[in-house]
Every structure is written in C-alpha cells, then in structure tokens.
Design an enzyme around this catalytic site. Structure first.
Site, PDB file in Angstrom:
ATOM      1  N   HIS A 162       3.760  -7.716  -0.864  1.00 17.23           N
ATOM      2  CA  HIS A 162       3.819  -7.327  -2.271  1.00 17.23           C
ATOM      3  C   HIS A 162       3.910  -8.553  -3.170  1.00 17.23           C
ATOM      4  CE1 HIS A 162       5.592  -3.132  -1.046  1.00 17.23           C
ATOM      5  NE2 HIS A 162       4.337  -3.308  -0.668  1.00 17.23           N
ATOM      6  N   TYR A 163       3.283  -9.655  -2.775  1.00 13.69           N
ATOM      7  CA  TYR A 163       3.353 -10.865  -3.577  1.00 13.69           C
ATOM      8  C   TYR A 163       2.592 -10.659  -4.895  1.00 13.69           C
ATOM      9  CZ  TYR A 163      -0.851 -11.457  -0.692  1.00 13.69           C
ATOM     10  OH  TYR A 163      -2.027 -11.248  -0.015  1.00 13.69           O
TER      11      TYR A 163
END
Length: 544
Positions: free
Chosen positions: A482-483
C-alpha cells in the site's frame, strides 16, 4: 468517442513544448499490443499507466473524447495467477522479466513488488475492497456526492460480497470476543469495529513548460510517438503509480534540479518535492499452524481498532499449494507465500536465493507432509503511517526500479500502533472463537518464535525479537503493498491534480495520497479515476 489501449510498452517519457478481473479474455478490440501501434498518432488525452486509477479514468474520458492509455505490462487475461484467488502468492513469486509483479527491495531492506500488468495493483493484491472514511474524503476536499457516485460506479463492476468460511469466521469471532466492536456486518464503508469487506474477485509569470506528447518503445525496440491534438483542454495524465509517476516525472525533467543534473537529465521544472513523502504501510504478522484443515482465504474480515491498527487475516492453501497453475519457473512446484522465490514468509533468505538454493529448498519442501503448511496468519497494518521517506533515480532507464526508502517506524507513534495491533492479534489467537485453529501445546511465544524463523526481509534480527514486541515490529516488518506518496497535493500537484509549474499535465494515482485511505486503498484509487474523469468532462462542458 475512441479508446486506444496499447500494452507491452518498454518505457515512456513525456515530451515538453475496464478492469482486469474477467476470468476470460473479453476480446476487446481496443486492447492492442504496442508493437502494432502507429509510429505517430494524436489524441485528446494520453494516460500513462493502465492501473487502478488509469483504467476507470480512461473508461470515463473515452465516453466523449479520443483517449490513449499506455501500459508497460502485459494483458492479465488468461493469466490464472491473477484471476485465481488461490494463486495469489504465485505472481509475487514470479521474478521472470514478463511477470506481472516487478520485484524491488526498499533501502530499508523490505521486499516489495510493483505492478506490471493492465489493471495495475488491482491485479496483484488480495482483492479486499473497502471505501475511505468520510473524514478522509472531507480532509482531501473531494465532493462527497461525486465520491459516492464514483464508488457506486466502480462497485457495479468489480465489487462483491465474499463467502465467509471457517477461518475468516473464527477471526471475526475472535475480534468481537476481544472487544473490537461493534460488529458492522458486510459493508464497503470504513467503520470502527469489525466488519466484512468486499472483494474484487467474481502557476508564475515566466513561460511555463507544456506537456504535448509521449515517446514510448515497444518490446521490439521500435520507438513510437503519441502527441496531443490541438486544443487547450487536451492533456497528458500520469497514472503510473506511487513509484512510476514520480520516476517518470524526474526522467522527463520535472523534479529536484540537483538530482536530475546528477543523472544528466535536462531540468524542465525544478520541483524538489517530487519523490518526497514516500510511505508504505508496515505490516507485521504472526503465523498460526492449524491442527485442522482451513479454507483458502485472503483478506475478508477486518478489525478497525481504536488504537490506529487494522487487524486482518488470510489462510489455507494460498500459502502452501503445490500447483500446476502457479509460477513454476524451472523448479516444477510452487508453495505460494511459503515459496523460496517469494519475500513474504519465504523459506530461503533473500541474499541466498540462487537457482541452486531455490531448487534444493523446493526439493526439501516437496518431501514434507502437507500438514506442515496447514494454517494461516493474522496480520496488522498501521493506520497512516506518519513515517515517510523518499524516492530517487538510479539511472535513466524507466524500466528499472528507482531507489526507495520508506523509513518504517521512524516515528515512535507508528511503532506504538504496531505493538497495540500485535497485542490484539495475540488476544484473538487466545480467544475461544479461534480455539479450533490453535494447537493447545503451542504457546504465543512459540508462535512468535516460529514466525521469527521466516526470513521475511533483509533487516538484521536481534536476540530480544521474541520477547520485545517493539523489536519484533522493527525486525519482521513487511509490506502490504500500500505504498503511496511522491507527488503530493500542494507540493507536486494542485487540488485538481495538475502538475505545478507545467501545463497540460496531471498526476492521478496513489502517489498523490498523504496517507493510505481505508484498510485497502484500491477502491479509493479506482473511485478517484472515475471521480476525476467526471470532473474533467464537466469542466470541459462548462467551458464550451
């Protein structure tokens, strides 16, 4: 109007003056290989990146205008590792040049992957679908009504209610038992407590630079140019993701001047904030072997706690599944998330993953009883996070990964959230609801010791890992993919996602997020593609 979708491109640079979850190839005539594209073409909108935001954006704009969507990866259709839930780990284990998942390792030593396929990260994740909270929407400044309409547009196409079988039901029961309340049932909304989420399986006064075209190379090395047609409203929209968008901006001369010059890149617009504020939600997990068979499940239940952590779980053959459909490479078998080729829960340390070591590990694993892999894990992801890092270029090759540093747990508050999350997980494991999936002779300390044995990253381990949750958080941190960040609003783009200091260019994807929305960002990224597509169409209509 028109929609060209060229896939299989090798790289793309800016010039200055449907989704992927169909089980079968729908044979869309507008989906074509880049090698078949003309050497010169013109469009009203050029979107770079056929990912989670780019696809719904293109689908919306193409209702009225001629749109080109360029994606560097291949088509997902017919790829069983993408369309098959149980093969989730196989794509991540595939490190071949044509894999839909491109491996990269952050400077923090955490193994990660970026999407390289039509559909982007929505083709690589665990399928969990959940909206952002109303507070998030208000903080960003989006139109709440249009946000809801856009979410609903997405949900009609890709979101479904998942089946609730034994493992996920036990986790749900355990969360409720230990006080992660209330129970909100099945809902797409972000609500404190425990819920079942959806799944996507079934300006200055000086002259300003203007973006006017894209140069891309197909896999045969042929160069193609795509230019915007004449018209003050026509644009190039960059939707290449949190790594790809800041990388392509810098490669095209938009970014920190000193850094660009160090790579012999002509500076078009000096913006020191491009690539800054990179964040990745840290994930930590505890593996739980089960005395009983468990179903194959990815993320379905989530506990949204009051302490800033989200509790989730996955189970079953997805983590150890000899499969004729999974990635086999030259080794003939795949063990999903336990696979020696995979970063998460791997059985071979990353630095030792030579072909010989992988082959030997698979041979040894193949001889084990299937019960050795039976079980699953409970994981926690922290909200935010507050800790941020940066992205820099390694070279001028757009196909190679940039250098990324996330600075996991740099901020003490993030670390405290992790500790609180792991404590909740321990309580769930000890709950009555979860008892049938727990060996009575395995203490929580045993489970932590067992989890510590997995070489999940390149970070050093410490003697107190098994007694200090703080150290356990630091040493076993993994990614949950989920960067985000690198092109923040008010720093790189304005509130309409137009690049500051450059005309006819926007960035529209997770790189603009200050923090990850909801427990999984993909629903909001898809919504944003639709939302801004509608906004752009409305703006053009009002200006006519």
């Amino acid at each position: 109007m028109g929609f060209g979708w060229w896939w299989g491109m090798v790289g793309a640079l800016l010039s200055f003056h449907g989704f992927c979850y169909s089980q079968q190839d729908p044979n869309y005539t507008f989906v074509r290989h880049a090698t078949t594209s003309p050497e010169l073409s013109y469009y009203d909108y050029i979107i770079i990146g056929g990912g989670t935001a780019g696809c719904p954006l293109a689908a919306t704009l193409s209702q009225n205008y001629n749109v080109l969507l360029i994606e560097r990866g291949g088509s997902p259709y017919g790829n069983q590792n993408i369309t098959n839930l149980s093969a989730f780990g196989a794509t991540l284990a595939d490190i071949s040049p044509t894999s839909a998942a491109q491996r990269f390792i952050s400077e923090d030593g955490v193994i990660n992957s970026r999407a390289r396929v039509l559909g982007g990260g929505s083709c690589l994740n665990a399928g969990f679908y959940t909206r952002a909270s109303p507070d998030y929407v208000n903080a960003v400044g989006w139109d709440g009504n249009l946000v809801n309409q856009s979410y609903q547009w997405v949900e009609k196409i890709v979101a479904f209610e998942p089946p609730m079988l034994q493992w996920q039901s036990a986790v749900r029961g355990g969360l409720l038992e230990v006080g992660v309340l209330p129970y909100n049932g099945f809902t797409y909304d972000h609500m404190s407590g425990t819920k079942v989420g959806g799944t996507i399986f079934d300006h200055d006064g000086n002259p300003r630079p203007v973006a006017y075209g894209v140069i891309f190379v197909d896999e045969k090395g042929m160069m193609h140019r795509a230019y915007l047609q004449e018209g003050s409203k026509n644009e190039i929209i960059l939707s290449a993701g949190a790594l790809g968008s800041p990388q392509l901006l810098m490669l095209s001369g938009v970014g920190p001047a000193k850094h660009l010059r160090s790579h012999n890149i002509t500076v078009v617009s000096d913006n020191p904030m491009v690539g800054q504020g990179m964040s990745d939600n840290p994930m930590n997990a505890i593996y739980v072997p089960s005395p009983n068979d468990v179903e194959i499940s990815l993320i379905q239940v989530v506990g949204i706690t009051q302490n800033g952590s989200y509790i989730e779980a996955a189970s079953g053959g997805n983590f150890a599944r000899p499969s004729s459909q999974g990635f086999q490479g030259n080794f003939g078998i795949n063990f999903g998330m336990f696979s020696p080729q995979t970063g998460q829960l791997s059985t071979v340390p990353p630095k030792q993953r030579t072909p010989e070591a992988i082959e030997a590990a698979i041979k040894a694993m193949n001889s084990l009883d299937s019960r050795a892999f039976r079980g699953g894990f409970l994981l926690e992801k922290i909200m935010g996070p507050l800790s941020t890092g940066h992205l820099e270029l390694r070279n001028q090759n757009p196909n190679e990964n940039p250098s990324v540093t996330f600075n996991y747990f740099k901020e003490p508050e993030d670390l405290q959230k992790c500790i609180a999350g792991l404590t909740t997980i321990e309580n769930v494991i000890d709950s009555k609801a979860f008892s049938s999936f727990r060996y009575p002779n395995y203490s929580l300390q045993d489970l932590i010791n067992m989890t510590m044995n997995f070489p999940v990253n390149l970070r050093p381990k410490h003697d107190n890992d098994t007694t200090s949750l703080e150290q356990f958080c630091r040493d076993t941190v993994m990614t949950i993919w989920h960067y985000h960040g690198g092109c923040h609003v008010d720093q790189v783009v304005d509130h309409d996602y137009k690049v500051l200091g450059v005309d006819a260019l926007r960035v529209l994807d997770g790189s603009t997020f200050n923090y990850s929305p909801g427990t999984n960002p993909q629903a909001t990224v898809m919504m944003l593609g639709r939302y801004m597509g509608v906004q752009i169409l409305n703006d053009r209509l009002q200006s006519n």
